[in-house]
Motif scaffolding. Structure first.
Motif, PDB file in Angstrom:
ATOM      1  N   GLY A   1       6.963  -0.940   4.718  1.00 39.49           N
ATOM      2  CA  GLY A   1       7.917  -1.419   3.809  1.00 39.49           C
ATOM      3  C   GLY A   1       8.231  -0.476   2.718  1.00 39.49           C
ATOM      4  N   VAL A   2       7.976   1.042   3.025  1.00 39.54           N
ATOM      5  CA  VAL A   2       7.850   2.010   2.072  1.00 39.54           C
ATOM      6  C   VAL A   2       9.366   2.628   2.244  1.00 39.54           C
ATOM      7  CG1 VAL A   2       7.130   4.294   1.573  1.00 39.54           C
ATOM      8  CG2 VAL A   2       5.444   2.375   2.030  1.00 39.54           C
ATOM      9  N   PRO A   3       9.900   2.726   1.149  1.00 37.56           N
ATOM     10  CA  PRO A   3      11.554   3.357   1.433  1.00 37.56           C
ATOM     11  C   PRO A   3      11.331   4.601   1.778  1.00 37.56           C
ATOM     12  CG  PRO A   3      11.357   2.107  -0.726  1.00 37.56           C
ATOM     13  CD  PRO A   3       9.853   2.233  -0.181  1.00 37.56           C
TER      14      PRO A   3
ATOM     15  N   GLY B   1       6.925  15.833 -12.474  1.00 39.83           N
ATOM     16  CA  GLY B   1       7.333  14.588 -13.038  1.00 39.83           C
ATOM     17  C   GLY B   1       6.392  13.681 -13.261  1.00 39.83           C
ATOM     18  N   GLY B   2       5.106  14.091 -12.820  1.00 44.72           N
ATOM     19  CA  GLY B   2       3.892  13.072 -13.038  1.00 44.72           C
ATOM     20  C   GLY B   2       3.497  12.018 -11.873  1.00 44.72           C
ATOM     21  N   ALA B   3       4.080  12.489 -10.873  1.00 46.13           N
ATOM     22  CA  ALA B   3       3.771  11.721  -9.439  1.00 46.13           C
ATOM     23  C   ALA B   3       2.557  12.305  -8.826  1.00 46.13           C
ATOM     24  CB  ALA B   3       4.841  11.673  -8.551  1.00 46.13           C
ATOM     25  N   ARG B   4       2.110  11.527  -8.019  1.00 50.16           N
ATOM     26  CA  ARG B   4       0.833  12.074  -6.942  1.00 50.16           C
ATOM     27  C   ARG B   4       1.439  12.259  -5.675  1.00 50.16           C
ATOM     28  NH1 ARG B   4      -2.703   9.401  -4.066  1.00 50.16           N
ATOM     29  NH2 ARG B   4      -1.855   7.418  -4.769  1.00 50.16           N
ATOM     30  N   PRO B   5       1.916  13.556  -5.388  1.00 52.23           N
ATOM     31  CA  PRO B   5       2.134  13.754  -3.976  1.00 52.23           C
ATOM     32  C   PRO B   5       1.287  13.669  -2.856  1.00 52.23           C
ATOM     33  CG  PRO B   5       3.126  15.582  -5.790  1.00 52.23           C
ATOM     34  CD  PRO B   5       2.014  14.749  -6.112  1.00 52.23           C
ATOM     35  N   VAL B   6       1.421  13.260  -1.923  1.00 47.95           N
ATOM     36  CA  VAL B   6       0.387  13.012  -0.519  1.00 47.95           C
ATOM     37  C   VAL B   6       1.211  13.510   0.498  1.00 47.95           C
ATOM     38  CG1 VAL B   6      -0.887  11.753   0.702  1.00 47.95           C
ATOM     39  CG2 VAL B   6      -0.460  10.991  -1.512  1.00 47.95           C
ATOM     40  N   LEU B   7       0.748  14.621   0.955  1.00 46.93           N
ATOM     41  CA  LEU B   7       1.319  15.745   2.066  1.00 46.93           C
ATOM     42  C   LEU B   7       0.944  15.537   3.656  1.00 46.93           C
ATOM     43  CD1 LEU B   7       2.214  16.456  -0.598  1.00 46.93           C
ATOM     44  CD2 LEU B   7       2.347  18.767   0.086  1.00 46.93           C
ATOM     45  N   TRP B   8       1.882  15.685   4.338  1.00 46.50           N
ATOM     46  CA  TRP B   8       1.469  15.898   5.823  1.00 46.50           C
ATOM     47  C   TRP B   8       2.508  16.692   6.613  1.00 46.50           C
ATOM     48  CZ3 TRP B   8      -2.925  15.745   8.076  1.00 46.50           C
ATOM     49  CH2 TRP B   8      -3.152  16.029   9.463  1.00 46.50           C
ATOM     50  N   ASP B   9       1.969  17.609   7.393  1.00 46.33           N
ATOM     51  CA  ASP B   9       3.042  18.319   8.485  1.00 46.33           C
ATOM     52  C   ASP B   9       2.024  18.604   9.724  1.00 46.33           C
ATOM     53  OD1 ASP B   9       4.155  20.843   9.870  1.00 46.33           O
ATOM     54  OD2 ASP B   9       5.551  20.618   8.305  1.00 46.33           O
ATOM     55  N   ASP B  10       2.595  18.301  10.974  1.00 37.16           N
ATOM     56  CA  ASP B  10       1.860  18.574  12.103  1.00 37.16           C
ATOM     57  C   ASP B  10       1.385  20.047  12.360  1.00 37.16           C
ATOM     58  OD1 ASP B  10       2.076  15.819  12.730  1.00 37.16           O
ATOM     59  OD2 ASP B  10       3.865  16.212  14.206  1.00 37.16           O
TER      60      ASP B  10
ATOM     61  N   GLY C   1      -0.878   2.574  -1.278  1.00 36.05           N
ATOM     62  CA  GLY C   1      -0.484   3.263  -2.584  1.00 36.05           C
ATOM     63  C   GLY C   1       0.535   4.315  -2.371  1.00 36.05           C
ATOM     64  N   ILE C   2       1.304   4.143  -1.641  1.00 33.91           N
ATOM     65  CA  ILE C   2       2.576   4.876  -1.477  1.00 33.91           C
ATOM     66  C   ILE C   2       3.927   4.228  -2.047  1.00 33.91           C
ATOM     67  CG2 ILE C   2       4.070   6.303  -0.027  1.00 33.91           C
ATOM     68  CD1 ILE C   2       1.345   7.755  -0.541  1.00 33.91           C
ATOM     69  N   ALA C   3       4.444   4.843  -2.793  1.00 37.49           N
ATOM     70  CA  ALA C   3       5.752   4.263  -3.370  1.00 37.49           C
ATOM     71  C   ALA C   3       6.963   4.456  -2.589  1.00 37.49           C
ATOM     72  CB  ALA C   3       5.967   4.734  -4.791  1.00 37.49           C
ATOM     73  N   THR C   4       7.277   5.832  -2.028  1.00 36.60           N
ATOM     74  CA  THR C   4       8.235   6.272  -1.096  1.00 36.60           C
ATOM     75  C   THR C   4       7.625   7.434  -0.417  1.00 36.60           C
ATOM     76  OG1 THR C   4      10.585   6.656  -1.028  1.00 36.60           O
ATOM     77  CG2 THR C   4       9.230   7.937  -2.898  1.00 36.60           C
ATOM     78  N   LEU C   5       8.413   7.583   0.948  1.00 37.29           N
ATOM     79  CA  LEU C   5       8.139   8.424   1.619  1.00 37.29           C
ATOM     80  C   LEU C   5       9.662   9.697   1.660  1.00 37.29           C
ATOM     81  CD1 LEU C   5       6.840   9.960   4.163  1.00 37.29           C
ATOM     82  CD2 LEU C   5       8.295   8.577   5.852  1.00 37.29           C
ATOM     83  N   VAL C   6       9.342  10.849   1.434  1.00 40.07           N
ATOM     84  CA  VAL C   6      10.208  11.796   1.181  1.00 40.07           C
ATOM     85  C   VAL C   6      10.317  12.811   2.620  1.00 40.07           C
ATOM     86  CG1 VAL C   6      11.174  13.836   0.021  1.00 40.07           C
ATOM     87  CG2 VAL C   6      10.205  11.931  -1.265  1.00 40.07           C
ATOM     88  N   VAL C   7      11.344  12.740   3.351  1.00 35.80           N
ATOM     89  CA  VAL C   7      11.426  13.340   4.749  1.00 35.80           C
ATOM     90  C   VAL C   7      12.030  14.650   4.566  1.00 35.80           C
ATOM     91  CG1 VAL C   7      11.972  12.977   6.949  1.00 35.80           C
ATOM     92  CG2 VAL C   7      11.165  11.083   5.735  1.00 35.80           C
ATOM     93  N   SER C   8      11.491  15.884   5.373  1.00 40.80           N
ATOM     94  CA  SER C   8      12.201  17.005   5.569  1.00 40.80           C
ATOM     95  C   SER C   8      13.536  16.770   6.450  1.00 40.80           C
ATOM     96  CB  SER C   8      11.226  18.175   6.094  1.00 40.80           C
ATOM     97  OG  SER C   8      10.698  18.374   4.989  1.00 40.80           O
ATOM     98  N   PRO C   9      14.591  17.570   6.249  1.00 44.00           N
ATOM     99  CA  PRO C   9      15.900  17.018   7.071  1.00 44.00           C
ATOM    100  C   PRO C   9      15.781  17.261   8.512  1.00 44.00           C
ATOM    101  CG  PRO C   9      15.920  19.269   5.768  1.00 44.00           C
ATOM    102  CD  PRO C   9      14.688  18.556   5.449  1.00 44.00           C
ATOM    103  N   GLY C  10      14.932  18.306   8.973  1.00 43.10           N
ATOM    104  CA  GLY C  10      14.750  18.432  10.380  1.00 43.10           C
ATOM    105  C   GLY C  10      14.024  17.185  11.288  1.00 43.10           C
TER     106      GLY C  10
ATOM    107  N   GLY D   1       2.431   8.420 -11.966  1.00 46.12           N
ATOM    108  CA  GLY D   1       1.303   7.937 -11.582  1.00 46.12           C
ATOM    109  C   GLY D   1       1.247   7.267 -10.228  1.00 46.12           C
ATOM    110  N   GLU D   2       2.428   7.535  -9.448  1.00 40.54           N
ATOM    111  CA  GLU D   2       2.484   6.787  -8.348  1.00 40.54           C
ATOM    112  C   GLU D   2       2.424   7.775  -7.276  1.00 40.54           C
ATOM    113  OE1 GLU D   2       5.094   2.939  -8.295  1.00 40.54           O
ATOM    114  OE2 GLU D   2       6.356   4.472  -8.805  1.00 40.54           O
ATOM    115  N   GLY D   3       1.987   7.311  -5.944  1.00 38.54           N
ATOM    116  CA  GLY D   3       1.740   8.185  -4.934  1.00 38.54           C
ATOM    117  C   GLY D   3       3.243   8.267  -4.219  1.00 38.54           C
ATOM    118  N   VAL D   4       3.469   9.450  -3.868  1.00 41.31           N
ATOM    119  CA  VAL D   4       4.840   9.647  -3.059  1.00 41.31           C
ATOM    120  C   VAL D   4       4.401  10.772  -1.692  1.00 41.31           C
ATOM    121  CG1 VAL D   4       7.025  10.700  -2.962  1.00 41.31           C
ATOM    122  CG2 VAL D   4       6.249   9.561  -5.174  1.00 41.31           C
ATOM    123  N   ALA D   5       4.656  10.172  -0.594  1.00 39.90           N
ATOM    124  CA  ALA D   5       4.244  10.759   0.510  1.00 39.90           C
ATOM    125  C   ALA D   5       5.481  11.728   1.022  1.00 39.90           C
ATOM    126  CB  ALA D   5       4.234   9.624   1.670  1.00 39.90           C
TER     127      ALA D   5
END
Length: 471
Positions: free
Chosen positions: A94-96, A31-40, A66-75, A9-13
């Motif tokens: 303050g987003v991990p 897994g039930g999250a709400r993914p929020v995506l961006w790419d240039d 509304g974002i719980a954490t940010l997931v970053v691509s390795p590059g 139920g949480e937003g994950v960037a």
């Protein structure tokens, strides 16, 4: 797919929508999250939209609401040479910040393994050179011995794209410094450190930062067993940090430079023979000289690291030896692409830095050397010990003339393009010689990646042999 729970139920960037970014988005949604995506890249955003994902530009006002954490691509850099603007915005909010490797280990910890008699194991491999071959070799040996194994990470599939492991399954991960530096969870059962040579220094703020990124694999999770290459100072430091006593067999030291000494668990290769030592005594030996998929001392180091990892899982020396002999090597890494007229043609396009190119040169006695490309920091002086093996260099790349000037004492012909270099080398090569692509440089001046460069080499070899160039 491995579903990632814990964010129901949480937003994950998710920033960056290459292979790992989209894979993470799918696993989080499962897994039930709400993914929020961006790419240039608008094409990447369009692909994400086609899969029904929400898009949001995180650098705009309220980008992380509304974002719980940010997931970053390795590059995407998060610290050096400068933080990405979206990552800096996450810090301010303050987003991990995490990556797909951290999600993977977190998800495995949530797996329903209690019902399994023998829980799965994770082997994670990092280092400057040889980690791909070492990872693939571990995976191959396990498969040859009948053990269920999956290969993922920086090689093979994305870590979240693999199937949940079953009874006694093994997951083999190749992890780059870009992946280990940011993951919030790193808990392999066996961790492997192949070696350390300067690379990616701008990304890590110098050699110390680069080593620190690698070291996190061992410091964060505390693997049950650590396989450490000790031929550099950093490896010896790391092995010492992880050991509690001279005979502590939770650390397996690997070397191709020194004879084993002391009571600990050690695996070494000298003069083509791999030996295993425990409590000061040799307990096993393998002749690597006839293993065609692992030529040269650098591949013998890879063999030692792989041997140690699978021995730690309980495989026997003869099982491992059989797996070595059926291993054909990886594309673009000491890959034999043709043999004709007594000349061997070897594709080592992955030798993108000076250290890996030197190891490739030292693996063969008489070399027609195809080299050049986008030069990295540090110059070419460290290649000197390999020059005695070079009959002639054929230099490619937009900086070919400048590259050739750095090959002191080596006859060099400026060819610029691959077709010319291969044709000239094939025409001049004599029986017993090796035509070797080991660029000692990045590929981006002429190719999208080292794979494309290696494919071009193989294609030009086929063309040159088909044209009857002296073979």
């Amino acid at each position: 797919m491995i579903a990632v729970g814990g964010y129901e139920g949480e937003g994950v960037a998710i920033l960056g929508l290459g292979r790992s970014g989209l894979s993470a988005a799918r696993a989080l949604r499962a897994g039930g999250a709400r993914p929020v995506l961006w790419d240039d890249n608008p094409d990447a955003r369009a692909r994400a939209a086609e899969e029904g994902f929400e898009l949001r530009e995180f650098t705009r006002a309220g980008g992380f609401e509304g974002i719980a954490t940010l997931v970053v691509s390795p590059g995407i850099p998060h610290l050096y040479p400068a933080p990405n603007e979206a990552i800096a915005a996450a810090w301010a909010a303050g987003v991990p910040v995490d990556n797909d490797i951290g999600l993977f280990f977190r998800a495995l910890g949530q797996g329903a393994w209690d019902a399994l008699d023998t829980p799965p194991k994770v082997i994670a491999v990092t280092g400057s050179n040889g980690k791909s071959t070492t990872s693939a070799l571990i995976h191959h040996v396990l498969g040859a011995a009948g053990r269920a194994s999956q290969l993922a990470g920086n090689i093979g599939r994305g870590v979240l794209d693999i199937e949940p492991p079953g009874e006694a399954g093994v997951i083999v991960l190749e992890l780059s410094s870009y992946q280990t530096e940011l993951a919030r969870a790193l808990t392999p059962d066996i961790a492997v450190f192949t070696n350390l040579t300067p690379d990616h220094l701008d990304r890590h703020g110098g050699l110390g930062g680069y080593f620190a990124a690698k070291r996190r694999l061992f410091a964060e999770g505390g693997p049950d067993r650590a396989v450490i290459g000790v031929d550099e100072t950093e490896g010896r430091f790391l092995a010492n940090q992880l050991s509690t006593a001279p005979a502590d067999d939770r650390v397996i030291r690997v070397s191709v430079a020194a004879k084993p000494a002391g009571p600990g668990w050690q695996v070494a290769a000298r003069k083509g023979f791999l030996t295993e030592w425990r409590k000061g005594r040799q307990v096993a030996s393998i002749d690597l000289r006839e293993v065609r998929g692992l030529p040269g001392a650098h591949n013998h180091q890879n063999a030692c690291a792989a041997y140690a990892a699978v021995r730690a899982l309980g495989l026997g020396p003869r099982q491992i030896e059989a797996g070595f002999h059926s291993f054909e090597g990886l594309p673009h890494r000491s890959q034999i692409v043709a043999e004709a007229g007594g000349v061997t043609f070897v594709n080592d396009s992955k030798a993108t830095n000076v250290d890996s190119a030197l190891k490739a040169l030292l693996a063969f006695d008489r070399v027609r050397w195809i080299c050049g490309g986008l030069m990295k920091e540090g110059g070419l002086d460290a290649l000197g010990p390999g020059f005695a093996h070079v009959e002639k260099a054929y230099v490619i790349g937009r900086e070919a003339a400048g590259f050739a000037l750095g090959l002191s004492g080596v006859e060099a012909e400026i060819c610029t393009d691959m077709a010319t270099a291969v044709a000239r080398a094939a025409a001049e090569a004599q029986p017993g010689e090796t035509v070797l692509l080991a660029p000692a440089a990045a590929s981006f001046d002429q190719y999208d990646n080292f794979e494309k460069r290696g494919d071009d080499f193989a294609a030009q070899v086929t063309a040159a042999l088909g044209a009857g160039s002296g073979r």
